[in-house]
Design a protein around this motif. Structure first.
Motif, PDB file in Angstrom:
ATOM      1  N   GLY A 338     -75.409  23.685 -22.085  1.00  0.00           N
ATOM      2  CA  GLY A 338     -74.256  24.199 -22.798  1.00  0.00           C
ATOM      3  C   GLY A 338     -73.258  23.111 -23.149  1.00  0.00           C
ATOM      4  N   GLN A 339     -73.005  22.206 -22.225  1.00  0.00           N
ATOM      5  CA  GLN A 339     -72.078  21.098 -22.474  1.00  0.00           C
ATOM      6  C   GLN A 339     -72.529  20.265 -23.663  1.00  0.00           C
ATOM      7  OE1 GLN A 339     -69.027  18.992 -20.693  1.00  0.00           O
ATOM      8  NE2 GLN A 339     -69.366  19.333 -22.847  1.00  0.00           N
ATOM      9  N   ILE A 340     -73.798  19.976 -23.717  1.00  0.00           N
ATOM     10  CA  ILE A 340     -74.354  19.148 -24.793  1.00  0.00           C
ATOM     11  C   ILE A 340     -74.201  19.853 -26.138  1.00  0.00           C
ATOM     12  CG2 ILE A 340     -76.528  18.218 -25.699  1.00  0.00           C
ATOM     13  CD1 ILE A 340     -77.258  17.837 -22.601  1.00  0.00           C
ATOM     14  N   ARG A 341     -74.442  21.167 -26.193  1.00  0.00           N
ATOM     15  CA  ARG A 341     -74.343  21.913 -27.459  1.00  0.00           C
ATOM     16  C   ARG A 341     -72.897  22.014 -27.939  1.00  0.00           C
ATOM     17  NH1 ARG A 341     -79.198  20.670 -25.964  1.00  0.00           N
ATOM     18  NH2 ARG A 341     -80.812  21.636 -27.267  1.00  0.00           N
ATOM     19  N   ILE A 342     -71.950  22.107 -27.024  1.00  0.00           N
ATOM     20  CA  ILE A 342     -70.548  22.168 -27.449  1.00  0.00           C
ATOM     21  C   ILE A 342     -70.121  20.837 -28.064  1.00  0.00           C
ATOM     22  CG2 ILE A 342     -68.181  22.293 -26.564  1.00  0.00           C
ATOM     23  CD1 ILE A 342     -69.347  24.438 -24.574  1.00  0.00           C
ATOM     24  N   LEU A 343     -70.490  19.733 -27.440  1.00  0.00           N
ATOM     25  CA  LEU A 343     -70.179  18.432 -28.027  1.00  0.00           C
ATOM     26  C   LEU A 343     -70.898  18.243 -29.364  1.00  0.00           C
ATOM     27  CD1 LEU A 343     -70.076  15.989 -25.000  1.00  0.00           C
ATOM     28  CD2 LEU A 343     -68.271  16.352 -26.683  1.00  0.00           C
ATOM     29  N   TYR A 344     -72.087  18.822 -29.478  1.00  0.00           N
ATOM     30  CA  TYR A 344     -72.824  18.777 -30.754  1.00  0.00           C
ATOM     31  C   TYR A 344     -71.990  19.450 -31.846  1.00  0.00           C
ATOM     32  CZ  TYR A 344     -76.240  20.307 -34.257  1.00  0.00           C
ATOM     33  OH  TYR A 344     -76.899  20.575 -35.435  1.00  0.00           O
ATOM     34  N   ALA A 345     -71.440  20.641 -31.555  1.00  0.00           N
ATOM     35  CA  ALA A 345     -70.629  21.364 -32.539  1.00  0.00           C
ATOM     36  C   ALA A 345     -69.352  20.593 -32.880  1.00  0.00           C
ATOM     37  CB  ALA A 345     -70.288  22.751 -32.009  1.00  0.00           C
ATOM     38  N   MET A 346     -68.704  20.021 -31.878  1.00  0.00           N
ATOM     39  CA  MET A 346     -67.476  19.257 -32.125  1.00  0.00           C
ATOM     40  C   MET A 346     -67.762  18.005 -32.949  1.00  0.00           C
ATOM     41  SD  MET A 346     -65.637  19.644 -28.365  1.00  0.00           S
ATOM     42  CE  MET A 346     -64.077  18.908 -28.872  1.00  0.00           C
ATOM     43  N   SER A 347     -68.902  17.390 -32.708  1.00  0.00           N
ATOM     44  CA  SER A 347     -69.273  16.201 -33.459  1.00  0.00           C
ATOM     45  C   SER A 347     -69.583  16.554 -34.909  1.00  0.00           C
ATOM     46  CB  SER A 347     -70.495  15.539 -32.815  1.00  0.00           C
ATOM     47  OG  SER A 347     -70.938  14.437 -33.572  1.00  0.00           O
ATOM     48  N   ARG A 348     -70.254  17.668 -35.122  1.00  0.00           N
ATOM     49  CA  ARG A 348     -70.567  18.099 -36.485  1.00  0.00           C
ATOM     50  C   ARG A 348     -69.294  18.369 -37.288  1.00  0.00           C
ATOM     51  NH1 ARG A 348     -74.466  23.056 -36.646  1.00  0.00           N
ATOM     52  NH2 ARG A 348     -72.605  24.052 -35.797  1.00  0.00           N
ATOM     53  N   ASP A 349     -68.228  18.780 -36.590  1.00  0.00           N
ATOM     54  CA  ASP A 349     -66.940  19.015 -37.246  1.00  0.00           C
ATOM     55  C   ASP A 349     -66.121  17.740 -37.391  1.00  0.00           C
ATOM     56  OD1 ASP A 349     -67.475  21.722 -37.464  1.00  0.00           O
ATOM     57  OD2 ASP A 349     -66.525  22.211 -35.553  1.00  0.00           O
ATOM     58  N   GLY A 350     -66.630  16.618 -36.862  1.00  0.00           N
ATOM     59  CA  GLY A 350     -65.953  15.338 -37.019  1.00  0.00           C
ATOM     60  C   GLY A 350     -64.925  15.018 -35.953  1.00  0.00           C
ATOM     61  N   LEU A 351     -64.761  15.889 -34.947  1.00  0.00           N
ATOM     62  CA  LEU A 351     -63.709  15.682 -33.948  1.00  0.00           C
ATOM     63  C   LEU A 351     -64.124  14.700 -32.855  1.00  0.00           C
ATOM     64  CD1 LEU A 351     -62.212  19.271 -33.577  1.00  0.00           C
ATOM     65  CD2 LEU A 351     -61.642  17.452 -35.190  1.00  0.00           C
ATOM     66  N   VAL A 352     -65.425  14.493 -32.673  1.00  0.00           N
ATOM     67  CA  VAL A 352     -65.926  13.440 -31.792  1.00  0.00           C
ATOM     68  C   VAL A 352     -66.960  12.657 -32.590  1.00  0.00           C
ATOM     69  CG1 VAL A 352     -65.462  14.717 -29.653  1.00  0.00           C
ATOM     70  CG2 VAL A 352     -67.691  14.937 -30.746  1.00  0.00           C
ATOM     71  N   PRO A 353     -67.329  11.457 -32.170  1.00  0.00           N
ATOM     72  CA  PRO A 353     -68.195  10.594 -32.975  1.00  0.00           C
ATOM     73  C   PRO A 353     -69.508  11.256 -33.400  1.00  0.00           C
ATOM     74  CG  PRO A 353     -67.212   9.328 -31.215  1.00  0.00           C
ATOM     75  CD  PRO A 353     -66.829  10.759 -30.961  1.00  0.00           C
ATOM     76  N   PRO A 354     -70.043  10.906 -34.574  1.00  0.00           N
ATOM     77  CA  PRO A 354     -71.252  11.535 -35.121  1.00  0.00           C
ATOM     78  C   PRO A 354     -72.498  11.325 -34.273  1.00  0.00           C
ATOM     79  CG  PRO A 354     -70.598   9.615 -36.438  1.00  0.00           C
ATOM     80  CD  PRO A 354     -69.473   9.906 -35.507  1.00  0.00           C
ATOM     81  N   LEU A 355     -72.486  10.373 -33.386  1.00  0.00           N
ATOM     82  CA  LEU A 355     -73.632  10.140 -32.508  1.00  0.00           C
ATOM     83  C   LEU A 355     -74.000  11.396 -31.725  1.00  0.00           C
ATOM     84  CD1 LEU A 355     -75.583   8.001 -31.255  1.00  0.00           C
ATOM     85  CD2 LEU A 355     -73.820   7.586 -29.528  1.00  0.00           C
ATOM     86  N   PHE A 356     -73.008  12.211 -31.363  1.00  0.00           N
ATOM     87  CA  PHE A 356     -73.258  13.399 -30.547  1.00  0.00           C
ATOM     88  C   PHE A 356     -73.953  14.513 -31.331  1.00  0.00           C
ATOM     89  CE2 PHE A 356     -69.901  11.254 -28.209  1.00  0.00           C
ATOM     90  CZ  PHE A 356     -70.320  11.396 -26.895  1.00  0.00           C
ATOM     91  N   ALA A 357     -73.998  14.407 -32.664  1.00  0.00           N
ATOM     92  CA  ALA A 357     -74.646  15.444 -33.482  1.00  0.00           C
ATOM     93  C   ALA A 357     -75.992  14.990 -34.044  1.00  0.00           C
ATOM     94  CB  ALA A 357     -73.729  15.852 -34.628  1.00  0.00           C
ATOM     95  N   LYS A 358     -76.433  13.806 -33.678  1.00  0.00           N
ATOM     96  CA  LYS A 358     -77.700  13.295 -34.195  1.00  0.00           C
ATOM     97  C   LYS A 358     -78.861  13.945 -33.449  1.00  0.00           C
ATOM     98  CE  LYS A 358     -80.066   8.986 -35.388  1.00  0.00           C
ATOM     99  NZ  LYS A 358     -80.013   7.501 -35.333  1.00  0.00           N
ATOM    100  N   VAL A 359     -79.722  14.669 -34.189  1.00  0.00           N
ATOM    101  CA  VAL A 359     -80.812  15.446 -33.601  1.00  0.00           C
ATOM    102  C   VAL A 359     -82.135  14.718 -33.795  1.00  0.00           C
ATOM    103  CG1 VAL A 359     -82.101  17.625 -33.721  1.00  0.00           C
ATOM    104  CG2 VAL A 359     -79.605  17.624 -33.942  1.00  0.00           C
ATOM    105  N   HIS A 360     -82.932  14.625 -32.733  1.00  0.00           N
ATOM    106  CA  HIS A 360     -84.242  13.990 -32.820  1.00  0.00           C
ATOM    107  C   HIS A 360     -85.174  14.876 -33.640  1.00  0.00           C
ATOM    108  CE1 HIS A 360     -88.179  12.407 -31.480  1.00  0.00           C
ATOM    109  NE2 HIS A 360     -87.507  11.270 -31.333  1.00  0.00           N
ATOM    110  N   PRO A 361     -85.863  14.340 -34.649  1.00  0.00           N
ATOM    111  CA  PRO A 361     -86.658  15.185 -35.551  1.00  0.00           C
ATOM    112  C   PRO A 361     -87.840  15.885 -34.887  1.00  0.00           C
ATOM    113  CG  PRO A 361     -87.042  12.838 -35.978  1.00  0.00           C
ATOM    114  CD  PRO A 361     -85.888  12.920 -35.046  1.00  0.00           C
ATOM    115  N   ARG A 362     -88.412  15.312 -33.848  1.00  0.00           N
ATOM    116  CA  ARG A 362     -89.587  15.929 -33.212  1.00  0.00           C
ATOM    117  C   ARG A 362     -89.207  16.990 -32.193  1.00  0.00           C
ATOM    118  NH1 ARG A 362     -92.214  15.009 -28.567  1.00  0.00           N
ATOM    119  NH2 ARG A 362     -91.033  13.088 -28.182  1.00  0.00           N
ATOM    120  N   THR A 363     -88.259  16.701 -31.321  1.00  0.00           N
ATOM    121  CA  THR A 363     -87.913  17.637 -30.245  1.00  0.00           C
ATOM    122  C   THR A 363     -86.805  18.611 -30.639  1.00  0.00           C
ATOM    123  OG1 THR A 363     -86.292  16.095 -29.302  1.00  0.00           O
ATOM    124  CG2 THR A 363     -88.564  15.953 -28.490  1.00  0.00           C
ATOM    125  N   GLY A 364     -86.055  18.309 -31.705  1.00  0.00           N
ATOM    126  CA  GLY A 364     -84.935  19.158 -32.068  1.00  0.00           C
ATOM    127  C   GLY A 364     -83.801  19.094 -31.059  1.00  0.00           C
TER     128      GLY A 364
END
Length: 480
Positions: A338-364
């Motif tokens: 859950g922690q990882i997914r919340i940071l993913y959402a915040m990163s996608r909105d630009g509030l934390v660095p984009p590195l946190f929203a980068k998804v691996h193409p094979r594992t998703g």
């Protein structure tokens, strides 16, 4: 198009930036276009929330909460459960309406504006990240207990306790966080399968505990029911609210659910009802088997009950310790998710660095996010004592829950015609009660916890002021 992209920067001042909102439609659109893989049905989502919740309080915090309330700890569980229920109903409505990965952070963004959304997200980082560390500490205690029961050896304090608890480094606590990271890196589907197995084991362990503990039940252990008064009961409920953290975990899986509008509300409510019933049953069995004053100083509490009150050799404590190790493993895995997914959402909105929203193409899986978060939590678990972690988690959670209840009331007025797969009954009364109950428990927490929370929020506001406000994706979009 160029005019649309730049207009907010020209016209919006500081106040406008702090209150800019995401539209519900934009949040739903982002969820629909998510690169995360949709693999979870209602069963997996329910067990995700059960896995994130069940075990935290019963296996880890009960021994610290009983001395605060005495036998009234049973009532404390009910009060904390009712408080969680009000918020769960609000979560269910919003999760069916906005099925993204951001949980209450996204709901606040759609209703109360960017600054409040950031505060909520910062609270969720405290809630999820610190609670994983707290449960990891409890996992290490049960592993030590199991080693002592089965092999007659235990890890020295220097390797199994943090500096504030007489040790140097809590190696087992850090180890379980790293192991959970390895599982999470494999993908959401694989993590859900592992969680289903572990939830089954820990429910069986708690049912076994109740069956054995009730053989030593003494009704006199509940007299008087309120030896420390109503204030003690309230303090116990505030501490035990930590036990209900995680029922909202399903709301962080909105972009990995096959039918989120239908299944998320069901999963949230079903998980909370199941967990509350088990908590109350286990608390009654434990207090009936062992006088409440003997709980002071115990960490692996349920094992202590079986050893001191029931007897019968090491068999039952060994089986319970195995169940506790599995239970706390499940909590670490799902709350870390859950922690990882919340940071993913915040990163996608630009509030934390984009590195946190980068998804691996094979594992998703957001791989870098997973490694960074897990490393931070592992260090926290290795160095900070359990009690401090538990109280800090409770205050962040209660604050986030208050915002979710407020969001329901606002969206009912602002977007009355937006489709909702679930509606909170008797709104706005139920959300307002949710705010009131959360506020009541907030002010039952100690001054030290409030000071730590204030420091955490101050750091968060500095981070937002230095990074989030300037990099927000809404800076290049039309405002709501």
């Amino acid at each position: 198009m160029e005019t649309v992209r730049t207009r907010p920067r020209q016209q919006v001042g500081t106040a406008g930036r702090l209150t800019r909102r995401q539209s519900v439609g934009a949040l739903v659109g982002e969820a629909d276009a998510s690169p995360l893989k949709r693999t979870m049905g209602v069963t997996q989502l329910t067990l995700l929330s059960v896995g994130a919740t069940l075990g935290t309080g019963i296996f880890v915090v009960l021994g610290q909460a009983v001395p605060e309330a005495g036998p009234a700890i049973v009532v404390s569980f009910v009060l904390a459960g009712v408080t969680a229920l009000f918020s769960a109903l609000s979560y269910a409505e919003l999760a069916g309406m906005i099925p993204g990965s951001g949980s209450s952070y996204s709901y606040a963004y759609a209703t109360l504006g960017e600054l409040v959304a950031w505060v909520c997200g910062w609270c969720l980082i405290l809630e999820y990240g610190v609670s994983v560390a707290a449960v990891a500490v409890g996992w290490g205690q049960y592993v030590n207990e199991l080693l002592g029961l089965t092999f007659g050896v235990t890890l020295p304090d220097s390797l199994s306790a943090p500096p504030g608890a007489g040790g140097t480094l809590n190696v087992p606590a850090a180890l379980i966080v790293v192991l959970a990271m390895v599982v999470l890196l494999r993908g959401a589907k694989e993590s859900a399968v592992a969680n289903v197995i572990m939830v089954g084991v820990k429910i069986a362990a708690l049912v076994m505990f109740c069956a054995v503990a009730f053989t030593a039940f003494h009704a006199g252990n509940f007299q008087p029911l309120f030896p420390l008064g109503a204030a003690g009961m309230s303090a116990g409920a505030a501490s035990l609210f930590f036990s209900y953290i995680g029922f909202d975990a399903a709301s962080t899986a909105g972009e990995e659910a096959r039918n989120p509008q239908r299944d998320l509300p069901r999963a949230i409510i079903l998980s909370l009802v199941l967990v509350t019933a088990l908590y109350v049953l286990v608390a009654v069995a434990a207090l009936g088997a062992m006088p409440w004053k003997q709980f002071a100083g115990t960490e692996a509490t349920l094992s202590e009950v079986l050893v001191r009150a029931v007897g019968g050799g090491d068999l039952w404590p060994i089986l319970l310790s195995v169940g506790a190790v599995v239970a706390t493993t499940s909590v670490v895995l799902t709350v870390q998710y859950g922690q990882i997914r919340i940071l993913y959402a915040m990163s996608r909105d630009g509030l934390v660095p984009p590195l946190f929203a980068k998804v691996h193409p094979r594992t998703g899986v957001p791989r870098a996010n997973t490694v960074i978060v897990s490393s931070f939590i592992a260090v926290l678990a290795a160095l900070v004592p359990l009690g401090s972690l538990a109280d800090a988690t409770s205050i962040g959670t209660l604050f986030a829950f208050m915002l979710v209840n407020v969001a329901v009331v606002i969206l009912r007025r602002r977007s009355p015609d937006t489709p909702r797969s679930f509606r909170v009954p008797f709104s706005p009364v139920v959300p307002v009660l949710g705010v009131g109950f959360c506020g009541y428990l907030l002010f039952s927490l100690g001054a030290d916890t409030w000071i730590a929370f204030g420091a955490w929020m101050a750091v968060g506001l500095v981070v937002y002021g230095c990074y989030g406000i300037r990099h927000s994706k809404l800076a290049t979009r039309d405002l709501v």
